[in-house]
Scaffold this motif. Sequence first.
Motif, PDB file in Angstrom:
ATOM      1  N   LEU A 575       2.965  -1.006  -1.099  1.00 31.59           N
ATOM      2  CA  LEU A 575       2.639  -1.373   0.283  1.00 31.59           C
ATOM      3  C   LEU A 575       3.855  -1.194   1.189  1.00 31.59           C
ATOM      4  O   LEU A 575       3.762  -0.635   2.277  1.00 31.59           O
ATOM      5  CB  LEU A 575       2.132  -2.816   0.344  1.00 31.59           C
ATOM      6  CG  LEU A 575       0.720  -3.033  -0.221  1.00 31.59           C
ATOM      7  CD1 LEU A 575       0.447  -4.522  -0.422  1.00 31.59           C
ATOM      8  CD2 LEU A 575      -0.341  -2.428   0.697  1.00 31.59           C
ATOM      9  N   ARG A 576       5.001  -1.647   0.702  1.00 27.99           N
ATOM     10  CA  ARG A 576       6.223  -1.507   1.508  1.00 27.99           C
ATOM     11  C   ARG A 576       6.515  -0.024   1.780  1.00 27.99           C
ATOM     12  O   ARG A 576       7.023   0.334   2.839  1.00 27.99           O
ATOM     13  CB  ARG A 576       7.403  -2.146   0.774  1.00 27.99           C
ATOM     14  CG  ARG A 576       8.723  -1.914   1.484  1.00 27.99           C
ATOM     15  CD  ARG A 576       9.852  -2.701   0.876  1.00 27.99           C
ATOM     16  NE  ARG A 576      10.135  -2.310  -0.495  1.00 27.99           N
ATOM     17  CZ  ARG A 576      11.077  -2.870  -1.242  1.00 27.99           C
ATOM     18  NH1 ARG A 576      11.805  -3.869  -0.757  1.00 27.99           N
ATOM     19  NH2 ARG A 576      11.284  -2.475  -2.476  1.00 27.99           N
ATOM     20  N   GLY A 577       6.148   0.828   0.830  1.00 28.96           N
ATOM     21  CA  GLY A 577       6.403   2.264   0.974  1.00 28.96           C
ATOM     22  C   GLY A 577       5.579   2.934   2.061  1.00 28.96           C
ATOM     23  O   GLY A 577       5.749   4.126   2.344  1.00 28.96           O
ATOM     24  N   ARG A 578       4.650   2.170   2.693  1.00 26.16           N
ATOM     25  CA  ARG A 578       3.884   2.755   3.816  1.00 26.16           C
ATOM     26  C   ARG A 578       4.737   2.841   5.069  1.00 26.16           C
ATOM     27  O   ARG A 578       4.373   3.545   6.008  1.00 26.16           O
ATOM     28  CB  ARG A 578       2.632   1.918   4.123  1.00 26.16           C
ATOM     29  CG  ARG A 578       1.590   1.791   3.032  1.00 26.16           C
ATOM     30  CD  ARG A 578       1.146   3.112   2.477  1.00 26.16           C
ATOM     31  NE  ARG A 578       1.708   3.319   1.152  1.00 26.16           N
ATOM     32  CZ  ARG A 578       2.160   4.457   0.705  1.00 26.16           C
ATOM     33  NH1 ARG A 578       2.174   5.520   1.462  1.00 26.16           N
ATOM     34  NH2 ARG A 578       2.642   4.557  -0.499  1.00 26.16           N
ATOM     35  N   VAL A 579       5.849   2.062   5.139  1.00 25.80           N
ATOM     36  CA  VAL A 579       6.744   2.195   6.302  1.00 25.80           C
ATOM     37  C   VAL A 579       8.022   2.899   5.834  1.00 25.80           C
ATOM     38  O   VAL A 579       8.171   3.208   4.660  1.00 25.80           O
ATOM     39  CB  VAL A 579       7.067   0.816   6.956  1.00 25.80           C
ATOM     40  CG1 VAL A 579       5.805   0.222   7.561  1.00 25.80           C
ATOM     41  CG2 VAL A 579       7.704  -0.152   5.976  1.00 25.80           C
TER      42      VAL A 579
END
Length: 696
Positions: A575-579
């Motif tokens: 999820l963090r890798g989406r930003v």
Amino acid sequence: MSGRPQSLFPLFSAVTALDGVGPKIAQNLTQISIEKPRDLLFLMPYSGIDRRKRDTVQSVDLPNVLTVEVLIGAHRAPRVRRGAYRVSVEDSNAAFELVFFHARADYLKKVLPIGERRIVSGKVEFFDGVPQMVHPDYILKLDDAGELPEFEPIYPLTAGVTQKIMTKAIQSALLRVPKLAEWIDPAQKERSRWPDWLAALQDSHSPASLDDINISSPARERLAYDEFLAHQLTLALARSKLKKAKGTISQASGGLQRKVRIALPYVPTAAQERAVKVITADMGRPMRMNRLLQGDVGAGKTLVAFMALLVAVEAGGQGVMMAPTEILARQHMAGLRPLAESAGVVLDILTGRDRGPGRQIKIAALAKGEIDILVGTHAVFQPDVQFDDLRLAVVDEQHRFGVRQRFELGKKGDGVDVLVMTATPIPRSLALAQYGDMDVSLLDEKPPGRQPIATALVSTGRMEEVIQHLRQAVSEGKQCYWVCPLVEDSETVDLTSVEERFKHLRAVLGEGILGLVHGQMPAVEKDAAMTAFESGQTRVLVATTVIEVGVDVPNATIMVIERAETFGLAQLHQLRGRVGRGSQASTCLLIYQAPLSDAGEKRLTVLRESEDGFQIAETDLKMRGAGDVIGTVQSGVPRFRIADIESQSALLAIAQSDARKLLNDDPNLTSQRGKAARVLLWLMEQDRAIRLISVG
């Protein structure tokens, strides 16, 4: 390979053939996956009780399980109806009581005759200052003392099955174990000082101390290795079958790849170039490629896959790229379209939403070879989807598809090369267990210009503060994801639903700048919300984990994850890798509800301190165990009964190289050791391997 060897028949008969196991108990045993004597052999004790005889209960730390010889004294029946029946006893130094509830006096007088000596064993504890043994586990005549093991193994149980029943059934199963030829490499066995198979089973089920129950004891380690070896033989057989399977030689001069390189706004990383080179070489060989492309979030797997697809097209064939969700398939389509245009290749998409005449037109074009590269979801598996000349199948996010589907896709053409991609960094041990049949390429560099992501932990008590910060960021033109754990409010679980959070944020931030996406929405609405967010029309996307994988909006720089403690580590990392996908600095806020459990705190702290997906995956594996990290059984990670993937990954690696060497030296398993290995495959129920040998 003909049927199951006769020597194994006794281990595969009905469990009711064992001592003390009737139909009812057999039924209960199925609750813990025990259906035949073989299953009982692999049910290992998880603890043990020291039953060595002591002289007295005096000056022993209580409560404790003790075994002592006693002289039996007076019996006292209960004064009230539901009271306790008490028997006074004396050992060599102290007096104490045996206590029974719901007891029959005549029975107790018979087994504990006044004035005689007996051996009693059970838990002794103080009650009102008097030591008591409530319901002794054993009451034996002195002549029968030999029946009591000095150290008694404790087994996992299920309703209706006691330790006594389980122990008796296992001992009965051990009597049926045949002597089998050795399948372990003799040098390996000697180096590790492992016992023979039968001895290992007997030692494991009659431990002399807690050390013998330890997973690293020689007997237990040998049995774990047997499981690993059978599993790795299966994967190695599948691998050699694929290697032998005639592939189609797809050779390319690299002309199409060069066109894409010229059009790219950045220079590919060295890791990407290495992977492209290896894959291009694989595709030019007559054997089928079966390769795993592993890379952390944002390492640029899609470009590598596209370069591979271009090899298929340049060689005169077609390629397909499969994604697990509609959102991801459309995203791939959008990302690849400009690259396809620069190379002059025809790209199209097929998902479950394609119906009627539109679908028929696409399918006809595909069958005629008019579409070079197809992007799609599960819809690609449908029988009427036929290619003119499929050369390469790329499967994205493999853990969402079963191993079976990987093979299905390979059947859509003659000798199709398979490239599997995953953005979930997999610890080496799991990669060995799940993808041992594949060759692996790693993308271990991030493309240049990627900004680090600042990660902070915030308690739910500061929610309004977070929302005010968000209002400020939105007014500056920034975009944000807000992820919630549940879709609708549930009475029992105290988590804010995505619908409620959407309404709340809309009230604070105003109409028109918020989008909503969750798994239960119609596909058209989901797409519209994603498109509005990608184009910048909406600034905040409130979503469930449907955005976990692959969604790519470079302008989004803030990720808020609500009730972050309820997510797994790998999922939080995804999820963090989406930003952090553009050139601006990005932030990830992990909102948790206090107080955090130790595990919850550890998960969130690891995430705050590291952006290395592989390091995070190793921690996740240690904390949760293999089954949870990968998810379902269908994902292809085997369920081992004795072996432990996390703590015995070194053993798994040895089993892999041994299995590959054995098959290299003896491809049809016809040598003495090869024949023993066939028996091992039957014993471990590796049906897939058995089928591979039979047809091979």
